[in-house]
Design a protein around this motif. Structure first.
Motif, PDB file in Angstrom:
ATOM      1  N   GLN A  37     -11.946  12.802   3.292  1.00 15.18           N
ATOM      2  CA  GLN A  37     -10.622  12.245   3.574  1.00 15.18           C
ATOM      3  C   GLN A  37     -10.827  10.819   2.869  1.00 15.18           C
ATOM      4  OE1 GLN A  37      -9.247  11.829   7.571  1.00 15.18           O
ATOM      5  NE2 GLN A  37      -9.006   9.571   7.623  1.00 15.18           N
ATOM      6  N   PRO A  38     -10.001  10.812   1.750  1.00 14.51           N
ATOM      7  CA  PRO A  38     -10.043   9.329   0.827  1.00 14.51           C
ATOM      8  C   PRO A  38      -9.516   8.224   1.896  1.00 14.51           C
ATOM      9  CG  PRO A  38      -9.028  11.310  -0.190  1.00 14.51           C
ATOM     10  CD  PRO A  38      -9.218  11.738   1.206  1.00 14.51           C
ATOM     11  N   PHE A  39     -10.331   7.166   1.769  1.00 16.44           N
ATOM     12  CA  PHE A  39     -10.066   5.835   2.358  1.00 16.44           C
ATOM     13  C   PHE A  39      -9.011   5.198   1.583  1.00 16.44           C
ATOM     14  CE2 PHE A  39     -10.728   1.541   4.116  1.00 16.44           C
ATOM     15  CZ  PHE A  39     -10.911   1.942   5.348  1.00 16.44           C
ATOM     16  N   PRO A  40      -8.118   4.930   2.411  1.00 13.72           N
ATOM     17  CA  PRO A  40      -6.613   4.041   1.877  1.00 13.72           C
ATOM     18  C   PRO A  40      -7.185   2.812   0.954  1.00 13.72           C
ATOM     19  CG  PRO A  40      -6.875   3.708   4.093  1.00 13.72           C
ATOM     20  CD  PRO A  40      -7.830   4.637   3.726  1.00 13.72           C
ATOM     21  N   LYS A  41      -6.404   2.788  -0.048  1.00 16.51           N
ATOM     22  CA  LYS A  41      -6.684   1.650  -0.873  1.00 16.51           C
ATOM     23  C   LYS A  41      -5.372   0.422  -0.463  1.00 16.51           C
ATOM     24  CE  LYS A  41      -7.157   1.750  -5.135  1.00 16.51           C
ATOM     25  NZ  LYS A  41      -7.204   2.057  -6.659  1.00 16.51           N
ATOM     26  N   ALA A  42      -6.135  -0.777   0.037  1.00 14.96           N
ATOM     27  CA  ALA A  42      -5.157  -1.685   0.412  1.00 14.96           C
ATOM     28  C   ALA A  42      -5.516  -2.973  -0.186  1.00 14.96           C
ATOM     29  CB  ALA A  42      -5.121  -1.924   1.957  1.00 14.96           C
ATOM     30  N   ASP A  43      -4.434  -3.932  -0.366  1.00 19.45           N
ATOM     31  CA  ASP A  43      -4.638  -5.234  -0.885  1.00 19.45           C
ATOM     32  C   ASP A  43      -4.272  -6.372   0.235  1.00 19.45           C
ATOM     33  OD1 ASP A  43      -5.369  -4.617  -3.396  1.00 19.45           O
ATOM     34  OD2 ASP A  43      -3.166  -4.424  -3.926  1.00 19.45           O
ATOM     35  N   VAL A  44      -4.788  -7.602   0.198  1.00 12.42           N
ATOM     36  CA  VAL A  44      -4.579  -8.651   0.985  1.00 12.42           C
ATOM     37  C   VAL A  44      -2.870  -8.632   1.249  1.00 12.42           C
ATOM     38  CG1 VAL A  44      -4.538 -10.984   1.779  1.00 12.42           C
ATOM     39  CG2 VAL A  44      -6.645  -9.865   1.038  1.00 12.42           C
ATOM     40  N   GLY A  45      -2.369  -8.563   2.379  1.00 11.02           N
ATOM     41  CA  GLY A  45      -1.045  -8.757   2.727  1.00 11.02           C
ATOM     42  C   GLY A  45      -0.306  -7.281   2.755  1.00 11.02           C
ATOM     43  N   ASP A  46      -1.128  -6.508   2.849  1.00 13.17           N
ATOM     44  CA  ASP A  46      -0.638  -5.027   3.142  1.00 13.17           C
ATOM     45  C   ASP A  46      -0.674  -5.112   4.513  1.00 13.17           C
ATOM     46  OD1 ASP A  46       0.220  -3.853   0.847  1.00 13.17           O
ATOM     47  OD2 ASP A  46      -1.805  -3.149   0.291  1.00 13.17           O
ATOM     48  N   VAL A  47      -0.204  -3.919   5.043  1.00 16.20           N
ATOM     49  CA  VAL A  47      -0.202  -3.727   6.533  1.00 16.20           C
ATOM     50  C   VAL A  47      -0.791  -2.240   6.928  1.00 16.20           C
ATOM     51  CG1 VAL A  47       1.362  -3.359   8.636  1.00 16.20           C
ATOM     52  CG2 VAL A  47       1.739  -4.978   6.959  1.00 16.20           C
ATOM     53  N   LEU A  48      -1.784  -2.325   7.712  1.00 18.10           N
ATOM     54  CA  LEU A  48      -2.525  -1.177   8.392  1.00 18.10           C
ATOM     55  C   LEU A  48      -1.691  -0.727   9.557  1.00 18.10           C
ATOM     56  CD1 LEU A  48      -4.899   0.900   7.928  1.00 18.10           C
ATOM     57  CD2 LEU A  48      -5.863  -0.301   9.764  1.00 18.10           C
TER      58      LEU A  48
END
Length: 608
Positions: A250-261
């Motif tokens: 299950q690939p881990f999501p790519k997130a940048d600062v300021g994105d939302v989980l």
């Protein structure tokens, strides 16, 4: 690195060492048969039953880890009424567990305290059951409802303070989960927890983990981060997120600062060496939003001198051309081709190959060519090669600072004789402060620079006026205890060397100012310490320098993101004559999953 560091039979020896050192509290030898999980966890950080065998401890499996530190978490569905006692615990199986989420089990084994990173790391310990015997009673059971970690539930105060009598350790204190954030998280250790929709404050890293905050207003900045503003302001809402499923499945999501989980992220609360309390997600929310975008600083005006500093993270010719091109493109586009660029972490011509090579000519040539190819100026370079294996960094890499300058805008004043061990001095040149050797190193035989990069000083001329720039890369924070240490405040042993380094640079600047009080001097580089630190105070002692990043609003003061804290490591400091300037911390790396370096460059523009 991820939390999945293998645990072995050495755990018992580690705990024994910790007990001998007074880091963990021992238990009585009385049998702890028929206890429940909250009785094992107790109301402190250390189990009252550590070292004791337990039998048929009941609970529901809430998470299974099949890789790295293999084992499972289970939780008592019938909690007690004590908020300080966790109802969940990790079972270290060593082999791939044979249980499944939802199984009702009874576990027998020995209660142990595992210290991620070892007893000398200062880390808190993880209470667990080792050498288990497991009986599955039934399957498909409903899981205990998760505890929601939220802005309301996490206390504003970070941690209790240790006492001199305990060596600043908080291990022996009773938990106060309604008073302190660290106590609150510890009271949930091993339990099924969740966070709702939360802002990302630490981008996805190579180890498949990210950081969110459950306190959206806590030291927030306009780009979505959480700013670290002081040792007593630890940003209690930060929490690390990993997933239980292997990334291959299950690939881990790519997130940048300021994105939302977004949505609900739920799973057991672990404690690991590389971030402390970590939600190991059984179910993971989705990354949404439109996070931070790379910044571009404005171009300098004709009469402004633009000076920048940039840690390019172990750059050497073996790096792919794509890295050179990306770094070069950032110099041209995002930094608007500064007149002087001080680079940190330029490696020698064969990088980490340890064969005695110290020249970085090939590294510099490849980088300057990439800048020209990106549309930038034909920078010239000056540096001083270090002695082999004396300046720290990656073994064999021989990192050093390098000046690049645009000869169409600025000239370099060459005064020969500088080498790895010969010190440049502050001297009077035509009635003004200058350098005896340019480029030259400052006090390179001083013990402050042992196994560390020596400052590189250079004398430049812009529109007929001399400017001295000192490029630095102070000692790293390696060896410091983490914010979640059982010592509160944590031990920051690396500071001692940086304080000596700062004092040496401050002394040199004051020597220049004794010759010419109005000298334009800039101290730049990766200082590896905060703008509020004692290191910065030593640099600025007696008014010799001013940390220019303090000219920015407090929420904008950062160049690096570590464990969800946006913080200052890179700085430009100015002498008193440089009192009218424009400063920019150009955020192009630290907030992003895709990075060309882990540092953000800094730019200062002024009229000499």
């Amino acid at each position: 690195m991820p939390s999945s560091v293998p645990r072995t039979a050495a755990v018992s020896a580690l705990v024994a060492t910790a007990l001998a050192a007074g880091l963990l509290a021992g238990s009585s030898s009385a049998s702890a048969a028929e206890v429940r999980i909250h009785g094992i966890q107790g109301s402190g950080r250390i189990s009252p039953l550590v070292g004791t065998p337990v039998a048929d401890v009941p609970g529901i499996v809430t998470g299974v880890r099949t890789y790295g530190s293999r084992g499972f978490w289970f939780q008592d569905p019938n909690p007690d009424r004590d908020a300080a006692t966790s109802e969940g615990i990790f079972v270290f199986t060593n082999a791939v567990p044979t249980v499944a989420v939802g199984d009702s089990v009874k576990v027998s084994g020995t209660v142990t305290e595992y210290v991620p990173g070892g007893a000398t790391s200062g880390n808190q310990s993880l209470t667990q059951i080792s050498s288990p015997k497991i009986t599955v009673v039934s399957s498909g059971n409903k899981l205990p409802a998760p505890v929601t970690i939220s802005a309301k539930s996490v206390p504003a105060a970070y941690a209790p303070k240790g006492t001199a009598a305990t060596g600043n350790s908080i291990n022996g204190l009773q938990l106060k989960p309604r008073s302190y954030a660290l106590d609150y998280y510890e009271s949930l250790e091993g339990m099924n927890v969740r966070v709702g929709t939360s802002r990302v404050v630490g981008a996805t890293d190579p180890y498949s983990e990210l950081w969110v905050t459950v306190k959206p207003s806590e030291n927030a900045n306009r780009r979505g981060g959480t700013v670290y503003g002081g040792y007593d302001d630890q940003n209690t809402g930060r929490i690390q997120i990993q997933q239980l499923a292997p990334a291959a499945e299950q690939p881990f999501p790519k997130a940048d600062v300021g994105d939302v989980l977004s949505g609900s992220t739920e799973g057991p609360l672990d404690f690991n060496q590389f971030g402390g309390y970590t939600l190991t997600a059984r179910t993971l929310g989705a990354v949404t939003g439109d996070g931070a975008k790379p910044e571009t600083t404005r171009a300098q005006r004709r009469d402004e001198l633009a000076v920048a500093t940039y840690n390019v993270e172990n750059l050497d010719p073996s790096d792919p051309q794509e890295k050179f091109d990306a770094l070069a493109g950032a110099v041209v586009k995002n930094l608007s081709s500064p007149d002087i660029l001080a680079l940190e972490e330029i490696q020698d011509d064969n990088g980490a190959t340890d064969d005695g090579t110290v020249s970085a000519d090939a590294t510099i040539a490849k980088f300057t060519a990439a800048i020209v190819a990106a549309g930038g100026p034909a920078y010239e370079a000056r540096t001083v090669d270090p002695e082999n294996k004396t300046d720290g960094g990656e073994p064999g890499g021989n990192i050093r600072q390098v000046f690049l300058f645009n000869p169409e805008r600025v000239s370099f004043t060459d005064r020969p004789g500088g080498d790895a061990s010969t010190a440049t001095e502050a001297v009077r040149q035509d009635g003004k402060a200058g350098l005896s050797l340019s480029p030259g190193r400052i006090d390179p035989t001083n013990a402050a620079w042992k196994d560390s990069r020596k400052p590189l000083a250079g004398e430049f001329t812009f529109r007929g006026k001399p400017v001295v720039v000192i490029a630095n890369h102070f000692g790293s924070k390696g060896g410091d205890e983490s914010l979640v240490s059982h010592h509160q405040p944590p031990n920051r042993i690396s500071e001692a060397q940086r304080h000596l380094q700062a004092k040496a640079v401050n002394t040199f600047v004051k020597d220049l100012l004794k010759i010419q009080r109005s000298a334009d001097v800039l101290v730049v580089g990766d200082i590896n310490d905060f703008e509020f630190s004692a290191t910065t105070k030593a640099l600025t002692a007696d008014g010799a320098l001013y940390p220019a990043i303090k000219s920015l609003p407090a929420p904008e003061r950062y160049s690096y993101v570590y464990q969800g804290n946006s913080q200052v490591l890179d700085q430009i400091l100015t002498s008193p004559a440089v009192d009218d300037f424009d400063y920019d911390s150009v955020h192009i790396n630290a907030e992003f999953a895709d990075q060309n370096s882990d540092h953000d460059p800094q730019v200062l523009r002024f009229r000499p």
